[in-house]
Design an enzyme around this catalytic site. Sequence first.
Site, PDB file in Angstrom:
ATOM      1  N   SER A 109      36.768  -9.924 -13.403  1.00 58.67           N
ATOM      2  CA  SER A 109      37.764 -10.840 -12.355  1.00 58.67           C
ATOM      3  C   SER A 109      38.327 -10.139 -11.284  1.00 58.67           C
ATOM      4  O   SER A 109      38.751  -8.751 -11.450  1.00 58.67           O
ATOM      5  CB  SER A 109      38.712 -11.544 -13.364  1.00 58.67           C
ATOM      6  OG  SER A 109      39.819 -11.892 -12.709  1.00 58.67           O
TER       7      SER A 109
ATOM      8  N   ARG B 182       0.188 -39.854   6.825  1.00 65.68           N
ATOM      9  CA  ARG B 182       1.102 -38.750   7.182  1.00 65.68           C
ATOM     10  C   ARG B 182       2.421 -39.249   6.939  1.00 65.68           C
ATOM     11  O   ARG B 182       2.833 -40.140   7.695  1.00 65.68           O
ATOM     12  CB  ARG B 182       0.978 -38.073   8.601  1.00 65.68           C
ATOM     13  CG  ARG B 182       1.564 -36.575   8.673  1.00 65.68           C
ATOM     14  CD  ARG B 182       0.865 -35.450   8.076  1.00 65.68           C
ATOM     15  NE  ARG B 182      -0.192 -34.934   8.874  1.00 65.68           N
ATOM     16  CZ  ARG B 182      -1.540 -35.334   8.552  1.00 65.68           C
ATOM     17  NH1 ARG B 182      -2.013 -36.164   7.505  1.00 65.68           N
ATOM     18  NH2 ARG B 182      -2.419 -34.856   9.340  1.00 65.68           N
TER      19      ARG B 182
END
Lengths: 452, 452, 452, 452
Positions: free
Chosen positions: D274, D313
Amino acid sequence: MQLLDPLFGSEAVCGIFSEAASLQRMLDFEAALARAGASVGLITVAAAEAIGAQCRVENLDTKALAFAAADAGNLAIPLVKQLTRRVELVSPDAAAYVHWGATSQDVIDTALVLQMRDALAEIERSAVELCHQLSELVLNHRGTPMVARTWMQQAVPTTFGVKAAGWLDAMLRHRERLAELRTRLFVLQFGGAAGTLAALGKRAQGVAEALARELKLGLPEIPWHTQRDRVAEAGTVLALCVGSLGKMARDIVLLTQTEVAEASEAGRPGKGGSSTMPHKQNPVGCAVILAAAERVPGLAATLLHAMTQEHERGLGNWHAEWETVPEVFRLTSGAMVRAVEVIRDLQVHPEAMRANLDKSNGLIFAEAVTMALAPGMGKPKAHQLLEEASRVTVSSNRHLRDVLSEMHEVQAAFDKASLGALFEAKDYLGSSEQFIESVLQRAHEADKKNTR
Amino acid sequence: MQLLDPLFGSEAVCGIFSEAASLQRMLDFEAALARAGASVGLITVAAAEAIGAQCRVENLDTKALAFAAADAGNLAIPLVKQLTRRVELVSPDAAAYVHWGATSQDVIDTALVLQMRDALAEIERSAVELCHQLSELVLNHRGTPMVARTWMQQAVPTTFGVKAAGWLDAMLRHRERLAELRTRLFVLQFGGAAGTLAALGKRAQGVAEALARELKLGLPEIPWHTQRDRVAEAGTVLALCVGSLGKMARDIVLLTQTEVAEASEAGRPGKGGSSTMPHKQNPVGCAVILAAAERVPGLAATLLHAMTQEHERGLGNWHAEWETVPEVFRLTSGAMVRAVEVIRDLQVHPEAMRANLDKSNGLIFAEAVTMALAPGMGKPKAHQLLEEASRVTVSSNRHLRDVLSEMHEVQAAFDKASLGALFEAKDYLGSSEQFIESVLQRAHEADKKNTR
Amino acid sequence: MQLLDPLFGSEAVCGIFSEAASLQRMLDFEAALARAGASVGLITVAAAEAIGAQCRVENLDTKALAFAAADAGNLAIPLVKQLTRRVELVSPDAAAYVHWGATSQDVIDTALVLQMRDALAEIERSAVELCHQLSELVLNHRGTPMVARTWMQQAVPTTFGVKAAGWLDAMLRHRERLAELRTRLFVLQFGGAAGTLAALGKRAQGVAEALARELKLGLPEIPWHTQRDRVAEAGTVLALCVGSLGKMARDIVLLTQTEVAEASEAGRPGKGGSSTMPHKQNPVGCAVILAAAERVPGLAATLLHAMTQEHERGLGNWHAEWETVPEVFRLTSGAMVRAVEVIRDLQVHPEAMRANLDKSNGLIFAEAVTMALAPGMGKPKAHQLLEEASRVTVSSNRHLRDVLSEMHEVQAAFDKASLGALFEAKDYLGSSEQFIESVLQRAHEADKKNTR
Amino acid sequence: MQLLDPLFGSEAVCGIFSEAASLQRMLDFEAALARAGASVGLITVAAAEAIGAQCRVENLDTKALAFAAADAGNLAIPLVKQLTRRVELVSPDAAAYVHWGATSQDVIDTALVLQMRDALAEIERSAVELCHQLSELVLNHRGTPMVARTWMQQAVPTTFGVKAAGWLDAMLRHRERLAELRTRLFVLQFGGAAGTLAALGKRAQGVAEALARELKLGLPEIPWHTQRDRVAEAGTVLALCVGSLGKMARDIVLLTQTEVAEASEAGRPGKGGSSTMPHKQNPVGCAVILAAAERVPGLAATLLHAMTQEHERGLGNWHAEWETVPEVFRLTSGAMVRAVEVIRDLQVHPEAMRANLDKSNGLIFAEAVTMALAPGMGKPKAHQLLEEASRVTVSSNRHLRDVLSEMHEVQAAFDKASLGALFEAKDYLGSSEQFIESVLQRAHEADKKNTR
């Protein structure tokens, strides 16, 4: 720059969330923290200046940072280490005060808030511009009749102005939402290890206030490390915005179909062409907007899901925000910038709209005739009669007017001219004008409010 | 009632969205439309009364309605047909005016708005109640020390009051959001076939205004059939709310684990017992809240996705809202009602909190010692020294205080008593009190604003 | 029946997941468990029979059950209590053995598996039927030319047979996926309190095997209370299926647009009519399918999210499955049944397809001409030449053939007749026939495999 | 490399989807297409070689490509243009044949398939490795008793081996799913402009077959430009995999809580520390896995949603896949690689497990005692008696054994030693051993199958 940034994002917002800019924002926090500490006498001004002087992204070894983050679990830890080492070279004393009292999440969250503030300013700017473009489009086409379509079928006449006014109306609400978001979102994150600022003792409030001032952020009632509603709200407000842009793009691509041809995205050399079909003019702008509308909801859901963060620091869920939030901003800004372009350059084809109004053999005036017959024979009967006439129209491929003119109930109600007059789009537009007026009025007020 | 309504929903909101209530709301629209028509002279008062008299859900054949909807594509079409037939029996003249000028979506959307208004009132009521319960919890435990946890590991001390203040703080923001939502959401939908109100001709605005008045709804600038940001926003605001409730429930279930035991949901006979394990006391309320937090984000995403509706009526995407919106309200209300219950009855165990503060052999005070040493030796050195001491503490299973007391750098800095004093949770709470004060102050202001 | 079941669901699958059927499935588990216990001598045959005799849903007080579930946290606990009380009245001895060795989740999960098995059988049946309908459609239209559209713009010719073959091809893969799912999914859940079957001691395996046999389910390697991949997989496989149905419906609604008119959903009285527009014929079937395609992805995401269940019993995340799984099955089955109907009754309009092939003034043959010119002048030059000719075609509104016939590069390459022949759709269909053949062949094989 | 790639992704898979590698894969397609063309005599071998020689990513101006893609709507169009220009410099003749017969989507989709093939190989490799690690863990802890937890409450005893066997069992099913995916997914995309390969005339099938051979891909029945089930399936199969990894990580982080301490992720310098709390050892690996489990479901939902692509498409929905698919692979591979590391280095603390077994004052043996009493007094009575004894145990903070030993019903049933014996975890493990055996057996078979 990512390969697909120019396609999917806006230059400004991609810049704001670039790696360099993101790291710089974290360094900005550290520099501001040092100055804040100095302002309350926690550290010396000289130390603050020594720290501040090193807070430049050019000083970082970003590759080393990336690998260290994989072990540390976030970018802030190795960034602070690299920064501390840099400061140490110049001023060992000052090095002792780097990151003093803060936790990694303070750095990361505040940097994110600063980026979101910049990015939202860009997005709001585009939203204002889009509203202007849309207002002009509405004005230009308030009297352009076209067919309204429900269930993707021709329904009754409307105008292109009304359609565009609907797009504008939504965008005005989004400007409201974006404004409401600001006071909640643009706040400092500063709580220290677990949200109590204990490491700063009695000077905590002083440092916090000075830090907020330095960064021009609001000071929240309490640190919000694991209360993520602010971040998730930003995501959902943008998602709402993108949803409306997607609706607009959906409408436009439907209008640009070869068989409809009522509108088209402006082309230019290289834009929208096909690799195999030289005649194609693809609606690229709308595709980008629709792609955003396809992707942002899932990203917003991720942010909503990630809200259930554990205790005083989320584990995994906080991490899930890091790439998701920038992505939401990137896609929203890209969609927004494209929307401005699409609307600005939109080619509207009133003659095709007119031609399509004629395509149903008068069926889109069936309601108009129904309503004209209803006072005399009652709406149910009128409805039934038109259903029958519509069927005949379809099966015989004749014009509804002609079919009706042979029905004696209709003959009893109208002479030929009166019947014909019912088939005029411009006379069956109802409250279109008033609706447009109201929306433009609101747009005007939004601008006045904006400039205040 | 659905079988799982009592588990997942609130009674009030399940009632508001029940089949009968939903259909009645649609009939309320038709009755109000008739009265509105009468008020501008479009139809006679007698006709309006004849229509209104039949607008009772008891008159509907709901089974037939359900089957007809499968063909019609929505409930409004067969509902109007059934209603018309009923009115015809009493007054064939009046029957002609049923639904006059409206389209199916006008009925369905306005009915939904009316239901959302009622449901949001319920949810806001619960939110206020929850804030009161949370304020009390904060007050009762502002001085109850416990360990703060980051990454689900013990970190530093905090108080249970601070934790609960975080929950309260988020809920206060949700009350703001819910309030902001109202003006945008509580508006009429009325556009006729395709949003121009053409069928009503010159009387359209008059009918619209009267109808809005009848239903006590705002009149929007323009119909919003395919501009769904209002509906999607309701979904996302509730989703944000549920997210924060989920965070609260997540915290609580972590605290109720057998090994942590710092809190527990109150049990009662039949609540939370196991079918096989007589000793179990399951956190059922939190499970319900967490289930909502698991489900609502996906539902909100559906609403966001469904915004790209085609032209003047959505095809499939509008339909996708019909069951999703009620589900979001049901789950939110259920989570909210459970949250009120869970917090009201929460059993807090300060002695277990105290015991857990001791569980790390003093490691949670490592930061406190670091900060106390830092002014003397610099933070980096202090940090390093504590890393070393922490390692020894873990490997030797001794108390950090004892390990430190043997290190001469520490001896140089503190005498034994001073060192010992660094291990007092109540003296390492930083700004906890101020944070709590600020949040309670905001809660107080929210209530004042509410009652105005 | 829910009001919208006939619209959104299939009758069969709504029945399978009805409240009564769901509770009956849980009772079926209890009855089978009793018989399994008897088969290994754990309880007497008489006791098993006494228990089995009471396992009828008519015996339950479902309203009481619903309220008790709100406290208990699931339906199984109060169900077992009610059942035990019923058995007690008849045979106090037998009552002692109700639910012996099982936990709530054993009952709930196994009941769900039984329902999913029945529902998947229905869905697969529909999938087979849909493949047959599609095969016929492909066969009927293998030679029906139409325009292919990319980016929603006319591109080059294709056939309707090819389009439908694409739909069929996907559906054949879904049948594979559904088949692969079975062996993983149709397994017993039976682990007792926490997955060890400890309460049954040495007889555990015997009971488990007998129980699996009784219910005709596979016996898994290990209980899977919190390993939810089986359930989530069912959700995703159905979601994939719905996605392909949505693609098909999307294509069809685009074809049914008034301006395109190449296909239409068959109407019948009451189907697809509008409340205000008598001429409308709405594609209701496709709307239902698209609504499912809009909703199921979010539900599938919920199931995926809910997989991270805690230890030996999920808290909230397991609960999140209970209404989500049935909803996915309901919507999938509804979409599937509609798809069968839509395809079976689809009205295809080859003459409109032909007319639309002519709509681009020959531009859809630009590629054909390019490829014909390419061998002579090189593809880049041919491409450039066609880009130029296409521009002239669009700006002059003449036919591409005529524009080309005036260009001397083209004159050099072709005589008039040869040029004209390039504009025949039926001669520019490439491998359409082979593709169709391959897909139909696979469909044939799938059926053979199925009947084996 | 992205800044967060080392944290969230695997090196191998990030490499496969890097910009350079992606573009190279597209060039690989073009080179293979040229060779395929040569193999059927469509172009000369010299032309194919000239083209192939230029197909190197180093030859591209990627920045120009990125900007051109914004106009073109995809990367393939400008890539083909750049490639053609390069080839032209060397061989104008060959330039004419670049990209011959293919469409942009052929390039993009096939390149994606090639990347997915490589990435899946990496992911499967990790899955196999993970199964080995898990098998070893199961073997090492098949006899390590620990407490099973339901609703996050201590329930009954189990072993750590059983818990790990559950993780392994799921992973074995994922290996099956990944294997089943292959034949459907590893196929060529090659359809030309709109899926008919018309531009290649009679040579189309020959080119397609040669191209598939060149790329070692299957040849599908028909091009699948808008049938996206293959791609979406890849996304969902990976999402299922990540879900199970998330479940494993969830379990582990719950075990690593300070108060539980039954397991911990191995630390090393720089890992999991930490920035403010020197004693912290954060479960970084699990956080990464949980972040993936938080994000992938939303991304999978996007792929499912995007399946409804228009005609030949997709417009926007296809585009939505481009960044989503790589992200799913990246996160899955990252989670997988971390999982291997976490399991390989997992520190298991049997003594803490043992200590926690004692933490409930014997309550976790309540079921064991119930089952022991049941044959004598009937289960309902036994259950009730234990409920009573459990209540007393909790309220008096005594051991359940002691409470029970004072109840005469219990005294009647057992002597003191027999009662005490019921409180032995190792004697109340039911079928744990058999379950573990079955899972290990399946793991063994999976490996044999794999190596075949």
